[in-house]
Design a protein around this motif. Structure first.
Motif, PDB file in Angstrom:
ATOM      1  N   UNK A   1     -93.098-115.215  18.889  1.00 20.74           N
ATOM      2  CA  UNK A   1     -92.339-114.755  20.046  1.00 20.74           C
ATOM      3  C   UNK A   1     -91.370-113.690  19.576  1.00 20.74           C
ATOM      4  N   UNK A   2     -91.395-112.542  20.254  1.00 26.21           N
ATOM      5  CA  UNK A   2     -90.495-111.459  19.882  1.00 26.21           C
ATOM      6  C   UNK A   2     -89.566-111.148  21.048  1.00 26.21           C
TER       7      UNK A   2
ATOM      8  N   UNK B   1     -94.261-122.680  16.710  1.00 27.59           N
ATOM      9  CA  UNK B   1     -93.624-121.570  17.440  1.00 27.59           C
ATOM     10  C   UNK B   1     -92.639-120.879  16.523  1.00 27.59           C
TER      11      UNK B   1
ATOM     12  N   UNK C   1     -81.376-122.815  23.670  1.00 28.35           N
ATOM     13  CA  UNK C   1     -82.525-123.643  23.322  1.00 28.35           C
ATOM     14  C   UNK C   1     -82.113-124.814  22.461  1.00 28.35           C
TER      15      UNK C   1
END
Lengths: 422, 284, 307
Positions: free
Chosen positions: A69-70, A38, A84
């Motif tokens: 992921x943007x 990721x 996170x």
């Protein structure tokens, strides 16, 4: 009977919807046979390029599956990364700005120490230094950008102006532009407000000395802001600019867009921003041929201020550290770095990679070198950061004499007596 | 007689006080409508038109922006999230309120009953400053950044809701409960089939209020929903259309209009209920 | 007899406890999510709380000392901004709402339409309202600036509304009022409706003009409603955060922040939750104090009128 039916329908719907909600966004470290990496970044503008890099990576290492992921909103992106890391669900590789936050995460053991990776040998020393604290490199700086003045070549030619190299020349140029009906230099107050002061300080002092100064203030060992050579000329430069009224008035709290749109509408001929805007020039300033020149300071060094763009960190709690390392190393190969930097119109941090976008040569020729901004985690900032901020704002926005602000800051540093704290 | 009435009526209409009052009304109506008009106009412009002609009319009325907004803003997903979060938590919360109010009402004469009721109601008047610790708590419990967390936290007992419905329930005659008990009705039966229909207006008020505040909640959701795939409609509008250096206004307004239309229609249809709900009880 | 009574009492207690037990889970959840965090804020303000590692280090009253000692200027600035916000809100909203309510008082179709129309923005989300208005305020693309530029095209520099604090707060208040005007209008309208119209008419028959009957009779009778609305406005204004945050920047603390918006921005961008808790505690006492004072004042005025 009817009520019972209604209630049972409602409960059934609730359960169904609730179960749908249960399907959360969990990711496993393996997706079928492939191992998942990721990668998260805020650079949504570069989505196409990252996807191309992903394609090439998966071609080279078919056993991995990269998930990009943007999140375009930098604020929520950084907050997400923060939480996170707390919840131990951080992406394997994520980008951050080169700031003291990285140092904090690294010291807490939340991101990997990358000092033993291949890229550390190929990278420009200055760029590497921006992500290295106490000898440990916690992130790979992907690219860097010059920061200075973008000017409208057409207008300059029409008015018979040349690129200014000294502060006096810049003021003359702006005055001529104002007579011709253009506004002062436009800038984004909210994001770049006092950046000019930092830039001038770095140009005059050099990155190392500037960081020594900041570290000294935080340790308590420095109680006189002017004790380093070059600080005074830097502050004098900024004060001179503001007192000569070269800035567009009233932009203290505005974001990027208004400043750029002034430039795009040809109301302003010069805008203070980063050269990374070349990456979006079709969208933000269509039809304008923009040149670049660094901030002139009293020492006339011709050095430009530059900032590192995104820095890739590897999460220490990642389940796929091997894959994450491979991805970062892949990003750091000259070929990929050249591709990414050429496409996004930024400068590469690798020695051997030379981006080939239209303005690259112009940028390299516009200055004699560059000084990179580096920050670190300031533990005791709360004691003096307001006075430091007031100093920068006072000189830049209000053109006040720098001496009075320096006196305030010095007094604060002496009173705080940080060296004897705890 | 008629003439005299007409004359006095005319006089009262032209009364300077009356006229100035009317003037205020029309001016305010104008202020109300101007931002909306500009939002609508901008939604039809292209990017270039936006910078060069900010306040004029667009050249062509193309729906391109709307399509882009739908796709780029991931509005389908956002609507799904909004519907799930609001719908489910509304159902659970309404049921909770009815349940709690019923039981509180049953014991309202006892000391412990009054104590519990007062405890709940007094919390309405205490300023709520628990955002930080609430967030940390949710992280600890794993209710952060998922729909379940939103739903659970959105369906906790609402003091205001209990207050409103209690007011209605207390106005019911006591004999009814006793009569139902004598007829052999259990608690649940009484609550569901007898009490609820009688206090429906109060329940509708509370439900509508909770619906609106949950549907429109943007700041709270920013703190607790981080994943792009979990964003609700207001968050989507706020965060999806920002480029790194600029906000794509024309597309954002297109998205805004698309998502507002259902709200406006709902408002026009049940306007009376909305007004009652959003202003709460005047006696409160 | 006593045996019978004992049985009856026992049955009653059983019933009561049955209800209490049913209520306990709901109260438990409510307590967990609403009360416990509220209580936790107080002790947590004495710790340095790293949000990433969750490590808490006792620092005592350090943050309070910073807030009222070293950083007194910015605390005062925020207090002043909050006071400004409340003053603007109270002044503009109350007067405007009053005027509009009185103008739309009679129950004609025309008036009902306008009342419904003024109420409509409340249906929209705060973020939608702020997006629309931030476009209006935008320093260069903004509608207001462009309209002003029409009158003075050459030299108009483009006002940055958020450059000056007082104006920034005013802009946020304007959006607040625009969004929430329906609320005071509805409350005042129903307030007026409950005031007995016969009293006003009786006064007019006795020779008072409309103006006099308005000021001397209806307003005093409306006073409880008005006072309640004033209290609500002050409380809302003191804790308001959404409009400044959404109009400006989500996480960058600016000079024009009030306490509410400062709190929100601090949560979003904090590297240390300790000062945020300290700020919450201060807000609690200030707003709580205001509520208490107004409660007492309201009771006294009500007694005076009805007594």
């Amino acid at each position: 009977m009817k009520a019972k039916r209604i209630i049972s329908i409602m409960m059934a719907t609730t359960m169904v919807l609730g179960l749908a909600a249960c399907g959360s966004v969990g990711t496993s470290s393996t997706d079928g046979d492939k191992k998942v990496i990721r990668v998260a970044t805020w650079r949504k503008n570069d989505q196409k390029y990252y996807e191309e890099i992903e394609r090439r990576f998966e071609e080279k290492y078919p056993e991995y599956d990269v998930q990009l992921e943007f999140n375009a909103d930098e604020v929520s992106y950084e907050q997400n990364v923060n939480t996170d890391l707390v919840c131990r669900t951080a992406p394997d590789v994520f980008d951050l700005h080169a700031s003291g936050q990285i140092q904090m995460y690294g010291d807490e053991g939340l991101i990997l120490d990358q000092s033993d990776m291949e890229w550390t040998k190929n990278i420009n020393e200055n760029a590497k230094a921006t992500c290295t604290w106490n000898g440990k490199s916690y992130a790979f700086p992907v690219n860097y950008n010059y920061f200075g003045f973008l000017y409208n070549k057409e207008i300059f030619d029409a008015e018979g102006l040349t690129v200014p190299k000294t502060p006096e020349e810049l003021v003359t140029v702006v005055n001529k532009l104002k007579k011709a009906g253009y506004s002062g230099i436009s800038y984004s107050g909210m994001t770049n407000g006092t950046k000019l002061v930092d830039a001038a300080l770095i140009i005059e002092l050099g990155t190392e000395k500037y960081n020594e100064l900041l570290q000294g203030m935080d340790d308590g060992t420095v109680t006189d802001f002017l004790s380093y050579e070059g600080v005074e000329t830097a502050l004098k430069t900024v004060q001179y600019y503001t007192q000569s009224d070269i800035w567009y008035k009233g932009y203290k709290d505005t974001s990027y867009e208004p400043s750029l749109s002034l430039f795009a509408q040809k109301k302003a001929a010069i805008v203070f921003c980063g050269a990374y805007l070349y990456g979006e020039k079709d969208e933000l300033m269509p039809g304008i041929d923009a040149g670049f020149f660094p901030i002139p300071t009293y020492s006339n060094s011709g050095v430009s201020y530059a900032e590192v763009g995104q820095c890739s960190c590897i999460s220490a709690t990642s389940k796929n550290i091997e894959g994450a390392k491979l991805w970062v190393e892949f990003l750091a190969t000259p070929e990929i770095s050249e591709y990414l930097c050429t496409s996004s119109r930024t400068m590469s941090t690798l020695e051997s990679a030379v981006p080939t976008f239209e303005e690259a040569e112009m940028l390299l020729n516009s200055c004699t070198g560059y000084g990179l901004f580096k920050s670190f985690y300031t533990e005791n900032a709360e004691y003096y950061d307001t006075e430091l901020k007031d100093l920068k704002e006072g000189i830049f926005y209000y053109g006040d004499g720098y001496q009075e602000w320096v006196d305030v800051l010095n007094k604060r540093l002496k009173d705080a007596d940080i060296i004897n704290l705890k | 007689m008629d003439k005299k009435n007409k004359k006095s009526k005319l006089k009262s209409v032209l009364n300077p006080l009356n006229l100035s009052g009317k003037a205020f009304v029309y001016v305010y109506a104008l202020i109300l409508i101007i931002p909306l008009t500009f939002a609508i106009i901008t939604a039809f412009k292209t990017r270039a038109e936006l910078t060069l002609n900010p306040i004029g009319f667009p050249e062509s009325f193309s729906f391109d922006n709307f399509v882009t907004a739908w796709i780029d803003g991931d509005l389908l997903n956002a609507t799904k999230n909004s519907v799930i979060i609001t719908g489910v938590s509304l159902l659970i919360q309404t049921a909770t309120i009815i349940f709690a109010t019923f039981h509180l009402d049953c014991i309202r004469d006892t000391k412990i009953g009054t104590f519990m009721y007062m405890l709940l109601i007094s919390s309405m008047f205490i300023p709520s400053v628990c955002a930080v610790t609430g967030l940390a708590l949710r992280r600890r419990l794993g209710l952060y950044n998922n729909l379940i967390g939103e739903i659970i936290c959105g369906s906790t007992l609402s003091a205001f809701g209990v207050f409103i419905v209690s007011g209605a329930v207390r106005s019911l005659p006591k004999e009814m409960r006793e009569a139902a008990q004598m007829d052999g009705a259990g608690d649940f039966y009484y609550m569901a089939k007898i009490m609820t229909p009688l206090v429906k207006p109060a329940i509708t008020t509370v439900a509508l209020l909770n619906f609106t505040s949950k549907w429109n909640d943007s700041l709270g959701a920013i703190l607790t929903l981080r994943d792009e795939k979990l964003w609700t409609i207001p968050m989507s509008l706020l965060l999806n259309f920002k480029g790194q250096y600029s906000v794509r206004h024309e597309i954002m307004f297109a998205g805004l209009i698309m998502t507002s239309i259902p709200l406006i229609i709902a408002y026009c249809v049940c306007q009376k209920h909305f007004v009652a709900a959003l202003t709460g009880s005047v006696k409160g | 007899m006593t045996q019978d009574r004992k049985v009856k009492l026992k049955k009653k207690y059983n019933m009561v406890w049955k209800h209490v037990i049913w209520l306990l889970p709901f109260y438990g959840v409510w307590f967990l999510f609403s009360v416990y965090p509220q209580l936790e804020v107080f002790p947590m303000s004495l710790y340095e709380w790293n949000p990433v590692t969750n490590v808490k280090e006792y620092v005592g009253l350090h943050y309070y000392e910073m807030m009222f000692g070293l950083r007194l200027d910015s605390t005062l600035q925020n207090t002043w901004n909050t006071i400004l916000y409340v003053i603007y809100l109270l002044g503009i909203q109350s007067i405007l709402a009053m005027i509009l309510t009185v103008a739309l008082r009679r129950n004609t179709r025309h008036n009902r339409f306008f009342r419904a129309f003024f109420f409509m923005p409340m249906v929209f989300s705060g973020s939608m309202v702020c997006l629309t208005w931030s476009y209006m305020y935008d320093a260069n693309l903004g509608v207001i600036n462009n309209i002003l530029a029409l009158f003075n095209p050459e030299k108009y520099p483009g006002v940055s509304f958020f450059g000056i604090n007082a104006i920034a707060v005013l802009c946020a208040v304007i959006v607040h009022i625009w969004h929430n005007m329906g609320h005071p209008i509805t409350i005042l309208t129903s307030g007026f409706n409950t005031v007995e119209e016969d009293l006003a008419e009786a006064a007019q028959v006795d020779g008072a003009t409309k103006w006099q009957s308005f000021w001397k009779i209806e307003i005093p009778l409306m006073l409880p409603t008005i006072m309640r609305m004033v209290l609500l406005t002050i409380l809302t204004g003191a804790m308001a955060s959404s409009y400044q945050v959404l109009l400006g920047n989500l996480s960058a603390v600016a000079d024009y922040d009030t306490f509410g918006s400062l709190l929100y921005k601090s949560i979003l961008s904090a590297t240390d939750y300790g000062p945020v808790c300290a700020l919450s505690v201060c807000m609690f006492f200030v707003v709580g104090g205001i509520t208490l004072i107004q409660f007492v004042a309201l009771r006294k005025i009500e007694d005076k009128i009805l007594g």
